[in-house]
Design a protein around this motif. Structure first.
Motif, PDB file in Angstrom:
ATOM      1  N   LEU A  44       0.830  -1.208   0.000  1.00 44.50           N
ATOM      2  CA  LEU A  44       0.000   0.000   0.000  1.00 44.50           C
ATOM      3  C   LEU A  44       0.863   1.256   0.000  1.00 44.50           C
ATOM      4  O   LEU A  44       1.950   1.282   0.592  1.00 44.50           O
ATOM      5  CB  LEU A  44      -0.917   0.004   1.213  1.00 44.50           C
ATOM      6  CG  LEU A  44      -1.931  -1.157   1.267  1.00 44.50           C
ATOM      7  CD1 LEU A  44      -2.737  -1.101   2.561  1.00 44.50           C
ATOM      8  CD2 LEU A  44      -2.848  -1.120   0.060  1.00 44.50           C
ATOM      9  N   PRO A  45       0.390   2.319  -0.633  1.00 43.34           N
ATOM     10  CA  PRO A  45       1.154   3.572  -0.696  1.00 43.34           C
ATOM     11  C   PRO A  45       1.156   4.292   0.648  1.00 43.34           C
ATOM     12  O   PRO A  45       0.309   4.022   1.515  1.00 43.34           O
ATOM     13  CB  PRO A  45       0.402   4.385  -1.757  1.00 43.34           C
ATOM     14  CG  PRO A  45      -1.001   3.863  -1.720  1.00 43.34           C
ATOM     15  CD  PRO A  45      -0.880   2.407  -1.377  1.00 43.34           C
ATOM     16  N   PRO A  46       2.076   5.217   0.844  1.00 46.08           N
ATOM     17  CA  PRO A  46       2.098   6.005   2.090  1.00 46.08           C
ATOM     18  C   PRO A  46       0.903   6.953   2.156  1.00 46.08           C
ATOM     19  O   PRO A  46       0.241   7.187   1.132  1.00 46.08           O
ATOM     20  CB  PRO A  46       3.417   6.771   1.977  1.00 46.08           C
ATOM     21  CG  PRO A  46       3.678   6.880   0.509  1.00 46.08           C
ATOM     22  CD  PRO A  46       3.139   5.612  -0.084  1.00 46.08           C
ATOM     23  N   LEU A  98       9.067   0.066  -5.636  1.00 50.85           N
ATOM     24  CA  LEU A  98       8.933   1.024  -4.535  1.00 50.85           C
ATOM     25  C   LEU A  98       8.578   2.417  -5.038  1.00 50.85           C
ATOM     26  O   LEU A  98       7.753   3.108  -4.434  1.00 50.85           O
ATOM     27  CB  LEU A  98      10.242   1.092  -3.733  1.00 50.85           C
ATOM     28  CG  LEU A  98      10.482  -0.008  -2.699  1.00 50.85           C
ATOM     29  CD1 LEU A  98      11.835   0.192  -2.018  1.00 50.85           C
ATOM     30  CD2 LEU A  98       9.372  -0.017  -1.649  1.00 50.85           C
ATOM     31  N   SER A  99       9.183   2.827  -6.151  1.00 50.61           N
ATOM     32  CA  SER A  99       8.922   4.179  -6.662  1.00 50.61           C
ATOM     33  C   SER A  99       7.458   4.345  -7.063  1.00 50.61           C
ATOM     34  O   SER A  99       6.871   5.429  -6.880  1.00 50.61           O
ATOM     35  CB  SER A  99       9.833   4.479  -7.862  1.00 50.61           C
ATOM     36  OG  SER A  99       9.482   3.688  -8.983  1.00 50.61           O
ATOM     37  N   LEU A 100       6.847   3.291  -7.569  1.00 48.54           N
ATOM     38  CA  LEU A 100       5.439   3.370  -7.969  1.00 48.54           C
ATOM     39  C   LEU A 100       4.516   3.336  -6.756  1.00 48.54           C
ATOM     40  O   LEU A 100       3.490   4.023  -6.728  1.00 48.54           O
ATOM     41  CB  LEU A 100       5.111   2.218  -8.915  1.00 48.54           C
ATOM     42  CG  LEU A 100       5.877   2.223 -10.246  1.00 48.54           C
ATOM     43  CD1 LEU A 100       5.602   0.957 -11.045  1.00 48.54           C
ATOM     44  CD2 LEU A 100       5.533   3.452 -11.084  1.00 48.54           C
ATOM     45  N   VAL A 101       4.882   2.541  -5.765  1.00 49.45           N
ATOM     46  CA  VAL A 101       4.096   2.499  -4.527  1.00 49.45           C
ATOM     47  C   VAL A 101       4.193   3.846  -3.814  1.00 49.45           C
ATOM     48  O   VAL A 101       3.186   4.413  -3.363  1.00 49.45           O
ATOM     49  CB  VAL A 101       4.569   1.356  -3.607  1.00 49.45           C
ATOM     50  CG1 VAL A 101       3.874   1.435  -2.245  1.00 49.45           C
ATOM     51  CG2 VAL A 101       4.289   0.001  -4.259  1.00 49.45           C
ATOM     52  N   GLU A 102       5.395   4.376  -3.731  1.00 47.50           N
ATOM     53  CA  GLU A 102       5.575   5.695  -3.102  1.00 47.50           C
ATOM     54  C   GLU A 102       4.901   6.792  -3.911  1.00 47.50           C
ATOM     55  O   GLU A 102       4.560   7.849  -3.388  1.00 47.50           O
ATOM     56  CB  GLU A 102       7.068   5.986  -2.944  1.00 47.50           C
ATOM     57  CG  GLU A 102       7.722   5.125  -1.863  1.00 47.50           C
ATOM     58  CD  GLU A 102       9.245   5.176  -1.916  1.00 47.50           C
ATOM     59  OE1 GLU A 102       9.787   5.895  -2.790  1.00 47.50           O
ATOM     60  OE2 GLU A 102       9.882   4.498  -1.081  1.00 47.50           O
ATOM     61  N   SER A 106      -1.023   1.025  -5.649  1.00 43.00           N
ATOM     62  CA  SER A 106      -1.040  -0.168  -4.797  1.00 43.00           C
ATOM     63  C   SER A 106      -0.649  -1.390  -5.633  1.00 43.00           C
ATOM     64  O   SER A 106      -1.253  -1.647  -6.678  1.00 43.00           O
ATOM     65  CB  SER A 106      -2.432  -0.398  -4.202  1.00 43.00           C
ATOM     66  OG  SER A 106      -2.831   0.707  -3.413  1.00 43.00           O
ATOM     67  N   CYS A 107       0.356  -2.131  -5.164  1.00 45.77           N
ATOM     68  CA  CYS A 107       0.760  -3.365  -5.841  1.00 45.77           C
ATOM     69  C   CYS A 107      -0.051  -4.517  -5.262  1.00 45.77           C
ATOM     70  O   CYS A 107      -0.068  -4.719  -4.042  1.00 45.77           O
ATOM     71  CB  CYS A 107       2.255  -3.622  -5.645  1.00 45.77           C
ATOM     72  SG  CYS A 107       2.844  -5.111  -6.479  1.00 45.77           S
TER      73      CYS A 107
END
Length: 590
Positions: A44-46, A98-102, A106-107
């Motif tokens: 999940l993103p921050p 990580l760059s896409l989640v940040e 959502s992966c």
């Protein structure tokens, strides 16, 4: 009576059993997730930043990654259970993921790839082949099969895959979605299992061009720039001749859309065979070193050979030790390629590097900062599941000839869907210079709606065209073939005659003429087959008998050749060529 009733119950039972068996088969064939996922998970993103700061750019989007990307706590599977068994869970997540989640996305899972990501068909006997949502009876394409299927079936907004020799572009084309292969080296490969280090590129799949654009800017870390329209759109005519469907179904869509958006002056035509022959001199050196043949091979075919050599060589350098020690059970097609003896000398490796550098300079020089090169993504439509077509030499030659242009040059390419032809997806590809990723993404966003509109129009107009129009177009293609033949451009002539056959497959002359070109190329089996087809269509086609006789003579079928020459004499008693040929072979047998 009792016996009859018993038989009835047996038949009824067998019928029910058959229904149950068929139901089970269907359930097994098409899973709830279309067989796209290896593993479901959740990254999940921050939390969103507090106002007045802007929200994360990818907020609300979901994505999946091919099972080549490391995710902390999960084993990266590489498309094979033996790899999973012999490797530990990843200790960190790939920076790309990580760059896409940040960035706010959502992966939600890992998706199926071909065995060891070494293939373009999408078939995996260990995890089963994902079902192509656009054409369930046909292969989804690979290696990033699950990633394309997950997008096509609307399970995720976008997905990541690896494109070595088409691993993202092919499944995008076969599943009817957009597939981006960025410029080589612009996306980090840390935390990703390599296939071929000099060809691998992280690729992106999406259905919506706006989502492709949003994600592309984050993935490629592209700075803001003013959007520019293309000043030249070049259609690679010789590449379109490889298509196994009428080339107008694809090229005309691009032509109509370009004229409407930018004007006719932007359109140009290019012959890549001639261009690469003059601009990539190291291809000739590679031919002398590695190709043991007296036949002339086109520069695009040579590119395909270079790309496949590099892929095999680099794959073996990285993974041969594991394969030798673990001896995994591999699909025969994969095993044959991986285990093939491949000795590249230092000089040959240097030649391959020179070809890469020359190709990049050649494409960059051709397109500059504002040009788009247009080619078919694949020559063939998606083959049927279990089809032997995927093993044919023609399929591989055409496929890799087109795919190797971007793979070897390192330039960016995007695959765009153009609707359907005969119930399977059709696509086209745009290529921009190396580093022109922003320009390519902007061009897609500008042209996508217009391309879909014109694809629909062309598809409808083609379906309503009568046979007369098709025959007229076939005659035009034949005349172009005749001119190419007179100019001794044999391969080009084959292409035009093939186009004529596609438009009208019941004309004996087209097959006979193509056979003549095949004879000049030394392709005697193809020439014999074409002549046989021509004779089946027209039993009095003298030229077809003469050409088949020549082909059979070259193949060593002397008795059959004599019969062909003699039959040509029956049809045309004054034909000197038939008489001389028959007499020459008769003396051989005396």
């Amino acid at each position: 009576m009792a016996s009859h009733a018993a038989n009835l119950w047996v038949l009824l039972g067998l019928g029910l059993a058959g229904i149950l068996l068929m139901t089970k088969r269907l359930k097994k064939t098409i899973k709830a997730d279309f067989g796209a996922f290896i593993q479901k998970l959740e990254l999940l993103p921050p939390p969103q930043p507090a106002p007045p700061k802007a929200p994360h750019p990818l907020t609300g989007l979901s994505f999946a990654v091919s099972d080549l990307f490391d995710i902390e706590g999960y084993v990266t599977g590489f498309g094979h259970p033996d790899w999973v068994r012999t490797h530990e869970a990843s200790s960190r997540t790939s920076p790309v993921v990580l760059s896409l989640v940040e960035g706010g996305a959502s992966c939600v899972g890992k998706t199926v790839v071909d065995e060891l990501a070494y293939g373009i068909h999408g078939e995996n006997k260990h995890y089963s082949t994902p079902t192509n949502p656009a054409a369930p009876a046909r292969i989804p394409g690979g290696s990033s099969s699950g990633a394309a299927v997950a997008v096509a079936a609307n399970f995720v907004d976008f997905s990541l895959g690896i494109d070595t020799l088409g691993g993202v572009r092919v499944p995008a084309a076969f599943c009817g979605v957009i597939g981006l292969r960025p410029s080589y080296g612009v996306v980090s490969h840390t935390g990703i299992i390599p296939v071929s280090s000099s060809l691998d590129t992280v690729g992106l799949l999406a259905k919506d061009p706006n989502i492709l654009h949003r994600v592309g800017l984050v993935l490629l870390q592209l700075p803001f720039s003013v959007q520019r329209n293309p000043r030249q759109i070049l259609l690679a005519d010789d590449c379109f001749q490889l298509l196994k469907i009428p080339m107008e179904r694809v090229s005309q869509v691009v032509i109509n859309s370009t004229e409407k958006l930018f004007g006719r002056q932007v359109l140009k035509h290019e012959n890549l065979e001639d261009y690469f022959s003059s601009k990539v001199p190291s291809l000739k050196e590679f031919y002398r070193q590695k190709i043991n043949s007296d036949l002339k091979i086109s520069s695009i075919r040579l590119l395909a050979n270079v790309a496949q050599f590099l892929q095999r060589y680099e794959f073996k350098c990285m993974h041969e030790e594991w394969i030798s020690s673990e001896k995994p059970i591999l699909d025969s097609a994969v095993s044959t390629q991986i285990n093939e003896t491949l000795d590249l000398t230092d000089k040959e490796i240097e030649i391959c590097k020179s070809i890469r550098n020359e190709m990049r300079l050649a494409v960059n020089s051709l397109l500059k900062d504002d040009g788009i090169l247009v080619i078919p993504t694949t020559a063939h439509p998606p083959p049927k599941l279990g089809s032997k077509e995927i093993f044919s030499e023609d399929y591989h030659n055409c496929m890799f000839s087109l795919l190797s242009i971007a793979s070897i040059s390192g330039c960016c390419q995007v695959t765009l869907p153009l609707g359907y032809h005969d119930k399977y997806p059709v696509s086209v590809s745009f290529i921009a210079r190396h580093g022109g990723d922003r320009f390519l993404l902007d061009t897609v966003q500008t042209m996508y709606s217009s391309l879909q509109e014109h694809a629909d129009t062309v598809a409808k107009s083609k379906s309503s065209c009568n046979a007369v129009n098709r025959e007229q177009s076939a005659e035009v293609a034949k005349e172009k073939g005749n001119q190419a033949y007179k100019d001794k451009q044999w391969q080009k002539a084959v292409g035009f005659y093939t186009e004529a056959i596609k438009l009208n497959g019941n004309n004996a002359t087209y097959y006979s003429n193509r056979a003549a070109a095949y004879l000049e190329l030394g392709s005697f089996l193809q020439a014999e087959a074409d002549c046989t087809k021509a004779i089946n269509l027209d039993k009095k086609n003298v030229k077809a008998y003469l050409r088949r006789g020549t082909a059979r003579e070259m193949l060593g079928y002397y008795k059959e050749a004599i019969e062909d020459f003699r039959y040509a004499l029956v049809l045309e008693p004054t034909n000197k060529r038939a008489a001389l040929s028959a007499e020459r072979l008769r003396k051989v047998f005396q």
